[in-house]
Design a protein around this motif. Structure first.
Motif, PDB file in Angstrom:
ATOM      1  N   ALA A 137      42.140  30.145  44.153  1.00 52.40           N
ATOM      2  CA  ALA A 137      41.847  30.890  42.922  1.00 52.40           C
ATOM      3  C   ALA A 137      41.942  32.393  43.154  1.00 52.40           C
ATOM      4  CB  ALA A 137      40.456  30.524  42.403  1.00 52.40           C
ATOM      5  N   GLN A 138      42.369  33.115  42.142  1.00 49.37           N
ATOM      6  CA  GLN A 138      42.476  34.572  42.216  1.00 49.37           C
ATOM      7  C   GLN A 138      41.141  35.267  41.965  1.00 49.37           C
ATOM      8  OE1 GLN A 138      45.444  36.181  43.142  1.00 49.37           O
ATOM      9  NE2 GLN A 138      45.837  34.053  43.666  1.00 49.37           N
ATOM     10  N   ASP A 139      40.227  34.596  41.284  1.00 49.18           N
ATOM     11  CA  ASP A 139      38.904  35.154  41.012  1.00 49.18           C
ATOM     12  C   ASP A 139      37.928  34.718  42.096  1.00 49.18           C
ATOM     13  OD1 ASP A 139      39.832  36.305  38.657  1.00 49.18           O
ATOM     14  OD2 ASP A 139      39.168  34.643  37.411  1.00 49.18           O
ATOM     15  N   GLY A 140      36.918  35.545  42.320  1.00 51.52           N
ATOM     16  CA  GLY A 140      35.885  35.198  43.281  1.00 51.52           C
ATOM     17  C   GLY A 140      35.058  34.033  42.767  1.00 51.52           C
ATOM     18  N   ILE A 141      34.794  33.078  43.629  1.00 50.32           N
ATOM     19  CA  ILE A 141      33.971  31.923  43.275  1.00 50.32           C
ATOM     20  C   ILE A 141      32.881  31.799  44.324  1.00 50.32           C
ATOM     21  CG2 ILE A 141      33.911  29.418  42.932  1.00 50.32           C
ATOM     22  CD1 ILE A 141      36.872  29.600  42.092  1.00 50.32           C
ATOM     23  N   VAL A 142      31.650  31.681  43.844  1.00 51.40           N
ATOM     24  CA  VAL A 142      30.514  31.520  44.758  1.00 51.40           C
ATOM     25  C   VAL A 142      29.679  30.336  44.323  1.00 51.40           C
ATOM     26  CG1 VAL A 142      30.418  33.998  45.264  1.00 51.40           C
ATOM     27  CG2 VAL A 142      28.940  33.060  43.497  1.00 51.40           C
ATOM     28  N   LEU A 143      28.974  29.785  45.284  1.00 57.95           N
ATOM     29  CA  LEU A 143      28.005  28.729  45.040  1.00 57.95           C
ATOM     30  C   LEU A 143      26.694  29.241  45.604  1.00 57.95           C
ATOM     31  CD1 LEU A 143      27.989  25.828  43.917  1.00 57.95           C
ATOM     32  CD2 LEU A 143      28.297  25.034  46.261  1.00 57.95           C
ATOM     33  N   ALA A 162      38.923  34.788  47.680  1.00 57.16           N
ATOM     34  CA  ALA A 162      39.074  35.846  46.670  1.00 57.16           C
ATOM     35  C   ALA A 162      37.798  36.681  46.567  1.00 57.16           C
ATOM     36  CB  ALA A 162      39.433  35.241  45.314  1.00 57.16           C
ATOM     37  N   PHE A 163      36.641  36.067  46.737  1.00 53.99           N
ATOM     38  CA  PHE A 163      35.376  36.817  46.738  1.00 53.99           C
ATOM     39  C   PHE A 163      35.342  37.763  47.940  1.00 53.99           C
ATOM     40  CE2 PHE A 163      31.059  37.505  48.146  1.00 53.99           C
ATOM     41  CZ  PHE A 163      30.430  37.921  46.989  1.00 53.99           C
ATOM     42  N   GLU A 164      35.772  37.271  49.095  1.00 52.47           N
ATOM     43  CA  GLU A 164      35.801  38.125  50.284  1.00 52.47           C
ATOM     44  C   GLU A 164      36.723  39.328  50.051  1.00 52.47           C
ATOM     45  OE1 GLU A 164      35.180  35.502  54.177  1.00 52.47           O
ATOM     46  OE2 GLU A 164      36.841  34.752  52.919  1.00 52.47           O
ATOM     47  N   LYS A 165      37.880  39.081  49.454  1.00 55.40           N
ATOM     48  CA  LYS A 165      38.836  40.163  49.172  1.00 55.40           C
ATOM     49  C   LYS A 165      38.254  41.142  48.150  1.00 55.40           C
ATOM     50  CE  LYS A 165      43.560  40.994  47.665  1.00 55.40           C
ATOM     51  NZ  LYS A 165      44.784  40.408  47.142  1.00 55.40           N
ATOM     52  N   LEU A 166      37.612  40.626  47.133  1.00 59.90           N
ATOM     53  CA  LEU A 166      37.026  41.450  46.076  1.00 59.90           C
ATOM     54  C   LEU A 166      35.940  42.372  46.603  1.00 59.90           C
ATOM     55  CD1 LEU A 166      36.519  42.104  43.014  1.00 59.90           C
ATOM     56  CD2 LEU A 166      35.002  40.124  42.998  1.00 59.90           C
ATOM     57  N   THR A 167      35.092  41.855  47.480  1.00 56.92           N
ATOM     58  CA  THR A 167      33.914  42.603  47.925  1.00 56.92           C
ATOM     59  C   THR A 167      34.088  43.307  49.262  1.00 56.92           C
ATOM     60  OG1 THR A 167      32.930  40.718  49.072  1.00 56.92           O
ATOM     61  CG2 THR A 167      32.405  40.988  46.715  1.00 56.92           C
ATOM     62  N   GLY A 168      35.049  42.859  50.064  1.00 61.13           N
ATOM     63  CA  GLY A 168      35.215  43.429  51.396  1.00 61.13           C
ATOM     64  C   GLY A 168      34.310  42.805  52.444  1.00 61.13           C
ATOM     65  N   LYS A 171      35.282  38.420  38.435  1.00 55.81           N
ATOM     66  CA  LYS A 171      36.587  39.049  38.231  1.00 55.81           C
ATOM     67  C   LYS A 171      36.401  40.556  38.211  1.00 55.81           C
ATOM     68  CE  LYS A 171      40.462  39.237  35.055  1.00 55.81           C
ATOM     69  NZ  LYS A 171      41.009  38.783  33.795  1.00 55.81           N
ATOM     70  N   ASP A 172      37.242  41.265  38.942  1.00 54.47           N
ATOM     71  CA  ASP A 172      37.210  42.726  38.965  1.00 54.47           C
ATOM     72  C   ASP A 172      37.839  43.247  37.671  1.00 54.47           C
ATOM     73  OD1 ASP A 172      37.510  45.455  39.402  1.00 54.47           O
ATOM     74  OD2 ASP A 172      38.310  45.220  41.424  1.00 54.47           O
ATOM     75  N   VAL A 173      37.028  43.909  36.839  1.00 55.95           N
ATOM     76  CA  VAL A 173      37.517  44.457  35.571  1.00 55.95           C
ATOM     77  C   VAL A 173      37.398  45.987  35.571  1.00 55.95           C
ATOM     78  CG1 VAL A 173      37.148  42.366  34.202  1.00 55.95           C
ATOM     79  CG2 VAL A 173      35.285  44.030  34.438  1.00 55.95           C
ATOM     80  N   THR A 174      37.469  46.588  36.762  1.00 56.09           N
ATOM     81  CA  THR A 174      37.326  48.037  36.901  1.00 56.09           C
ATOM     82  C   THR A 174      38.380  48.778  36.094  1.00 56.09           C
ATOM     83  OG1 THR A 174      36.380  47.700  39.098  1.00 56.09           O
ATOM     84  CG2 THR A 174      37.171  49.920  38.576  1.00 56.09           C
ATOM     85  N   GLU A 175      39.633  48.350  36.178  1.00 54.28           N
ATOM     86  CA  GLU A 175      40.703  49.027  35.435  1.00 54.28           C
ATOM     87  C   GLU A 175      40.472  48.927  33.933  1.00 54.28           C
ATOM     88  OE1 GLU A 175      44.696  47.990  36.552  1.00 54.28           O
ATOM     89  OE2 GLU A 175      44.228  48.163  38.689  1.00 54.28           O
ATOM     90  N   GLU A 176      40.069  47.764  33.457  1.00 55.72           N
ATOM     91  CA  GLU A 176      39.801  47.587  32.031  1.00 55.72           C
ATOM     92  C   GLU A 176      38.658  48.493  31.570  1.00 55.72           C
ATOM     93  OE1 GLU A 176      40.282  45.185  34.246  1.00 55.72           O
ATOM     94  OE2 GLU A 176      41.423  43.529  33.381  1.00 55.72           O
ATOM     95  N   MET A 177      37.619  48.603  32.392  1.00 54.93           N
ATOM     96  CA  MET A 177      36.480  49.464  32.044  1.00 54.93           C
ATOM     97  C   MET A 177      36.903  50.928  32.017  1.00 54.93           C
ATOM     98  SD  MET A 177      33.980  47.455  31.313  1.00 54.93           S
ATOM     99  CE  MET A 177      32.489  48.426  31.410  1.00 54.93           C
ATOM    100  N   LYS A 211      27.820  46.475  37.256  1.00 54.22           N
ATOM    101  CA  LYS A 211      28.290  47.291  38.368  1.00 54.22           C
ATOM    102  C   LYS A 211      27.926  46.596  39.675  1.00 54.22           C
ATOM    103  CE  LYS A 211      26.350  51.103  36.617  1.00 54.22           C
ATOM    104  NZ  LYS A 211      25.809  52.473  36.662  1.00 54.22           N
ATOM    105  N   ASN A 212      28.912  46.476  40.547  1.00 55.80           N
ATOM    106  CA  ASN A 212      28.691  45.975  41.902  1.00 55.80           C
ATOM    107  C   ASN A 212      29.341  46.950  42.877  1.00 55.80           C
ATOM    108  OD1 ASN A 212      28.870  42.339  41.435  1.00 55.80           O
ATOM    109  ND2 ASN A 212      27.161  43.704  41.266  1.00 55.80           N
ATOM    110  N   TYR A 213      29.044  46.745  44.142  1.00 59.76           N
ATOM    111  CA  TYR A 213      29.564  47.637  45.176  1.00 59.76           C
ATOM    112  C   TYR A 213      30.188  46.830  46.300  1.00 59.76           C
ATOM    113  CZ  TYR A 213      27.055  51.131  42.613  1.00 59.76           C
ATOM    114  OH  TYR A 213      26.626  51.951  41.595  1.00 59.76           O
ATOM    115  N   ARG A 214      31.351  47.287  46.726  1.00 63.59           N
ATOM    116  CA  ARG A 214      32.027  46.662  47.856  1.00 63.59           C
ATOM    117  C   ARG A 214      31.339  47.064  49.161  1.00 63.59           C
ATOM    118  NH1 ARG A 214      36.171  47.975  44.238  1.00 63.59           N
ATOM    119  NH2 ARG A 214      37.397  46.141  43.663  1.00 63.59           N
ATOM    120  N   LYS A 215      31.739  46.428  50.223  1.00 57.58           N
ATOM    121  CA  LYS A 215      31.170  46.708  51.536  1.00 57.58           C
ATOM    122  C   LYS A 215      31.317  48.187  51.892  1.00 57.58           C
ATOM    123  CE  LYS A 215      31.476  45.341  56.376  1.00 57.58           C
ATOM    124  NZ  LYS A 215      32.120  44.431  57.326  1.00 57.58           N
TER     125      LYS A 215
END
Length: 147
Positions: free
Chosen positions: A18-24, A40-46, A121-127, A88-92
């Motif tokens: 999946a392209q979106d981050g998925i967590v359990l 994808a979550f690892e990539k999104l957050t670092g 889903k990272d929506v930074t560009e949309e925001m 708002k979230n923050y990457r590593k």
């Protein structure tokens, strides 16, 4: 329409592709503990899975824990209801990203709440585009007011 029986290994491949981050996550007292994150979550957050598994997912909020979206998520989780919001979230590395988050409670065959499934889903560009549009509309309104 015939249903296709999905095997566990195929489901895992779908989630990990999946392209979106998925967590359990599991609820432990007031904490929501991450027990699985997809690539994808690892990539999104670092963060790597090893760095964050078995931690409360609030670490992504940095010091921004007083956001309205956080209160909305907490209320939904406390009520065992699904929720979708942007926060708002923050990457590593400390950089801000806007996270469109959907959280859904998962119940086992005995109707016992066992997990929360999070889709991110990272929506930074949309925001940023939305903010630029709002700024332009305000500037246009100010110009019209001067005319």
């Amino acid at each position: 329409m015939k249903k296709f029986p999905l095997r566990n290994e195929l489901l895992l491949h779908l989630i990990e592709s999946a392209q979106d981050g998925i967590v359990l996550a599991e609820k432990e007292g007031d904490d929501t503990i991450l027990v699985y994150v997809n690539p994808a979550f690892e990539k999104l957050t670092g963060y790597t899975a090893e760095e964050i598994l078995f931690q409360d997912c609030r670490f992504l909020q940095g010091n921004d824990r007083e956001q309205d979206a956080v209160r909305i998520i907490r209320a939904a989780v406390d009520a065992n209801k699904p929720v979708r919001t942007v926060l708002k979230n923050y990457r590593k590395d400390g950089t801000l990203f806007w996270n469109e988050l959907s959280v859904t409670p998962y119940y086992d065959q005995y109707d016992k709440l066992t997990y929360y499934i999070g889709i991110q889903k990272d929506v930074t560009e949309e925001m940023a585009l939305r903010e630029a549009l709002e700024q332009a509309q305000q500037e246009l309104a100010a110009l019209k007011g001067k005319a």
